[in-house]
Design a protein around this motif. Sequence first.
Motif, PDB file in Angstrom:
ATOM      1  N   GLU A   5       0.819  -1.212   0.000  1.00  0.00           N
ATOM      2  CA  GLU A   5       0.000   0.000   0.000  1.00  0.00           C
ATOM      3  C   GLU A   5       0.860   1.272   0.000  1.00  0.00           C
ATOM      4  N   GLN A   6       2.026   1.222   0.652  1.00  0.00           N
ATOM      5  CA  GLN A   6       2.871   2.426   0.757  1.00  0.00           C
ATOM      6  C   GLN A   6       3.504   2.840  -0.565  1.00  0.00           C
ATOM      7  N   ILE A   7       3.529   1.973  -1.568  1.00  0.00           N
ATOM      8  CA  ILE A   7       4.087   2.360  -2.871  1.00  0.00           C
ATOM      9  C   ILE A   7       3.028   2.468  -3.957  1.00  0.00           C
ATOM     10  N   LYS A   8       1.789   2.293  -3.578  1.00  0.00           N
ATOM     11  CA  LYS A   8       0.698   2.378  -4.547  1.00  0.00           C
ATOM     12  C   LYS A   8       0.628   3.794  -5.120  1.00  0.00           C
ATOM     13  N   MET A   9       0.660   3.892  -6.443  1.00  0.00           N
ATOM     14  CA  MET A   9       0.546   5.154  -7.171  1.00  0.00           C
ATOM     15  C   MET A   9       1.757   6.079  -6.984  1.00  0.00           C
ATOM     16  N   ILE A  10       2.895   5.535  -6.559  1.00  0.00           N
ATOM     17  CA  ILE A  10       4.123   6.326  -6.445  1.00  0.00           C
ATOM     18  C   ILE A  10       5.019   5.966  -7.622  1.00  0.00           C
ATOM     19  N   GLU A  11       5.641   6.967  -8.212  1.00  0.00           N
ATOM     20  CA  GLU A  11       6.458   6.770  -9.406  1.00  0.00           C
ATOM     21  C   GLU A  11       7.744   5.989  -9.113  1.00  0.00           C
ATOM     22  N   LEU A  12       8.030   5.018  -9.970  1.00  0.00           N
ATOM     23  CA  LEU A  12       9.268   4.252  -9.903  1.00  0.00           C
ATOM     24  C   LEU A  12      10.387   5.104 -10.490  1.00  0.00           C
ATOM     25  N   VAL A  13      11.471   5.302  -9.730  1.00  0.00           N
ATOM     26  CA  VAL A  13      12.551   6.187 -10.141  1.00  0.00           C
ATOM     27  C   VAL A  13      13.743   5.415 -10.709  1.00  0.00           C
ATOM     28  N   LYS A  14      14.076   4.263 -10.102  1.00  0.00           N
ATOM     29  CA  LYS A  14      15.290   3.551 -10.486  1.00  0.00           C
ATOM     30  C   LYS A  14      15.129   2.059 -10.208  1.00  0.00           C
ATOM     31  N   VAL A  15      15.758   1.237 -11.072  1.00  0.00           N
ATOM     32  CA  VAL A  15      15.775  -0.214 -10.878  1.00  0.00           C
ATOM     33  C   VAL A  15      17.230  -0.672 -10.900  1.00  0.00           C
ATOM     34  N   GLU A  16      17.641  -1.410  -9.875  1.00  0.00           N
ATOM     35  CA  GLU A  16      18.971  -2.001  -9.834  1.00  0.00           C
ATOM     36  C   GLU A  16      18.815  -3.505 -10.026  1.00  0.00           C
ATOM     37  N   ASP A  17      19.286  -4.016 -11.150  1.00  0.00           N
ATOM     38  CA  ASP A  17      19.126  -5.432 -11.475  1.00  0.00           C
ATOM     39  C   ASP A  17      20.406  -5.957 -12.091  1.00  0.00           C
ATOM     40  N   PRO A  18      21.188  -6.758 -11.447  1.00  0.00           N
ATOM     41  CA  PRO A  18      21.043  -7.202 -10.049  1.00  0.00           C
ATOM     42  C   PRO A  18      21.612  -6.167  -9.082  1.00  0.00           C
ATOM     43  N   ASP A  19      21.143  -6.211  -7.853  1.00  0.00           N
ATOM     44  CA  ASP A  19      21.680  -5.313  -6.829  1.00  0.00           C
ATOM     45  C   ASP A  19      22.847  -6.006  -6.135  1.00  0.00           C
ATOM     46  N   SER A  20      23.364  -5.420  -5.083  1.00  0.00           N
ATOM     47  CA  SER A  20      24.539  -5.965  -4.390  1.00  0.00           C
ATOM     48  C   SER A  20      24.272  -7.304  -3.715  1.00  0.00           C
ATOM     49  N   ASP A  21      22.990  -7.620  -3.452  1.00  0.00           N
ATOM     50  CA  ASP A  21      22.621  -8.895  -2.819  1.00  0.00           C
ATOM     51  C   ASP A  21      22.238  -9.962  -3.830  1.00  0.00           C
ATOM     52  N   GLY A  22      22.291  -9.631  -5.120  1.00  0.00           N
ATOM     53  CA  GLY A  22      21.919 -10.593  -6.146  1.00  0.00           C
ATOM     54  C   GLY A  22      20.441 -10.610  -6.456  1.00  0.00           C
ATOM     55  N   GLY A  23      19.693  -9.674  -5.916  1.00  0.00           N
ATOM     56  CA  GLY A  23      18.260  -9.564  -6.190  1.00  0.00           C
ATOM     57  C   GLY A  23      17.971  -8.350  -7.048  1.00  0.00           C
TER      58      GLY A  23
END
Length: 48
Positions: A5-23
Motif C-alpha cells: 500500500e505504501q508504494i501504490k501510485m508512487i512513481e518508480l525512479v530507479k531499478v537495480e538489477d542485479p543489486d549488491s545482494d543478487g536480487g
Amino acid sequence: MDKFEQIKMIELVKVEDPDSDGGITLVFQENKILKIKIVDGKLVSQFM
C-alpha cells in the motif's frame, strides 16, 4: 496486498538489477525502496 500500500501510485525512479545482494532493488519517489530476491526457492520482498 496491504503490504504494498505504501508504494501504490508512487512513481518508480530507479531499478537495480542485479543489486549488491543478487536480487532486484526498486527505488520509488519519497525514498521508498523495495528489495526483492529469492531465498530457498521462495520470492522474498522487503521495504527499506
